[in-house]
Design a protein around this motif. Structure first.
Motif, PDB file in Angstrom:
ATOM      1  N   LEU B  19       5.946  18.015  56.109  1.00 20.75           N
ATOM      2  CA  LEU B  19       7.272  18.519  55.887  1.00 20.75           C
ATOM      3  C   LEU B  19       7.722  19.894  55.608  1.00 20.75           C
ATOM      4  O   LEU B  19       8.836  20.193  55.601  1.00 20.75           O
ATOM      5  N   PHE B  20       6.190  20.747  55.856  1.00 21.99           N
ATOM      6  CA  PHE B  20       6.320  21.367  55.824  1.00 21.99           C
ATOM      7  C   PHE B  20       6.741  22.347  57.212  1.00 21.99           C
ATOM      8  O   PHE B  20       7.196  23.381  57.269  1.00 21.99           O
ATOM      9  N   GLN B  21       6.153  21.595  58.167  1.00 21.76           N
ATOM     10  CA  GLN B  21       7.014  21.584  59.497  1.00 21.76           C
ATOM     11  C   GLN B  21       8.284  21.844  60.478  1.00 21.76           C
ATOM     12  O   GLN B  21       8.736  22.609  60.404  1.00 21.76           O
ATOM     13  N   HIS B  22       8.304  20.616  59.496  1.00 29.18           N
ATOM     14  CA  HIS B  22      10.290  20.281  59.471  1.00 29.18           C
ATOM     15  C   HIS B  22      11.205  21.501  58.609  1.00 29.18           C
ATOM     16  O   HIS B  22      12.000  21.513  58.991  1.00 29.18           O
ATOM     17  N   ASP B  23      10.521  21.760  57.950  1.00 27.98           N
ATOM     18  CA  ASP B  23      11.212  22.878  56.531  1.00 27.98           C
ATOM     19  C   ASP B  23      10.961  24.308  57.559  1.00 27.98           C
ATOM     20  O   ASP B  23      12.003  25.068  57.741  1.00 27.98           O
ATOM     21  N   THR B  26      13.298  24.087  60.804  1.00 30.01           N
ATOM     22  CA  THR B  26      14.980  24.249  60.863  1.00 30.01           C
ATOM     23  C   THR B  26      15.609  24.981  60.280  1.00 30.01           C
ATOM     24  O   THR B  26      16.252  25.901  59.976  1.00 30.01           O
TER      25      THR B  26
END
Lengths: 159, 159
Positions: B19-23, B26
DNA sequence: TATTGTTATACTCTATAACTATA
DNA sequence: TATAGTTATAGAGTATAACAATA
């Protein structure tokens, strides 16, 4: 030059994420597998044989990307493509025997790692730790969903 | 098709990492920044101006990779290259004013996120959570170091 | 008309190897 | 002889757009 502050819980979580990634990336040497390809295998392992379209949705990546990942996994003997029984446009991707075997092994290694790492935590702290990471994951999911929502509606306004 | 087991603490930690990576991935739309480039900026922010060689070591990537990242950051106006005062082979990379400003903003956003996420955890669980993630990070670091050691000595044996 | 998967194209991150300029 | 950075080359992951076959 900024003074490095003491690491917070969040910094630790970020670090753990990076360490996991590093561990993943180095574990597949010589197997023809990569983190992205293994993610495909996990999705099929848990969701059963499915179309490439379903894979793209489950992974959150483009259909084009799935084509490439499945190409590589097929060539490596981990998955097989077969025609969809009723929709002649679609392709079903399933694990081969070797693919199943590999996933069983990875699942067992994952369980071992889980036990090892949890063992490093004081028994009295484990329940609170579990509640804490659940709460953080939930909050983070909510923040990202809200962000995606905001992004979508602003894109709609400009269209 | 395997039954999805209930998520363990480790599963949650992996999810939080993703989730951190995704955050991260983006959050940089339109800024010319990417996760890899921002990592460079953090290293300079914390370590001060340094050679590309030092950057490569700090980031754990190849010198070639640093060349490309610094090229992009320089073109975006986030960093500047300057000659090393005594070693004419070397290049010093430092943050520009705009780069410093951007990092100050990111640091503040990171602090806000930290506070927000920690706020989602029951106050009584916070100390145990901090101890738990520290213990897990330490154990994981030790496992990876042992793995690297094993890999190195086996490479030496075959040489 | 919409959807599935592919080809075409492009960008980012990453690596190794060869090369230049310096130490 | 060794080191700092670059050019050359390559592979992986990702994306969008155009297209063919099918629904």
């Amino acid at each position: 030059m900024t003074r490095m502050p003491p690491p917070t819980v969040l910094d630790r979580l970020l670090e753990i994420g990076e360490l996991f990634q590093h561990d993943m990336a180095t574990a597949f040497d010589g197997t023809g597998l990569t983190p992205a390809r293994v993610r495909v295998l996990w999705v099929i392992r848990h969701g059963g044989p499915m179309t490439q379209q379903a894979l793209a949705t489950a992974l959150g990546v483009s259909a084009r990307n799935v084509t490439g990942l499945v190409d590589a996994l097929e060539q490596g003997g981990h998955v097989a493509r077969s025609p969809h029984p009723t929709d002649r446009r679609a392709t079903i991707v399933s694990l081969t025997g070797a693919g199943e075997q590999r996933m069983t092994q990875m699942q067992s290694e994952h369980a071992d790692l889980t036990a090892d790492l949890l063992d490093a935590v004081e028994p009295a702290d484990r329940a609170a730790l579990a509640r804490g990471v659940d709460a953080i994951a939930e909050r983070l999911r909510a923040l990202i969903a809200a962000d995606a929502e905001r992004r979508t509606s602003s894109a709609e306004r400009s269209a």
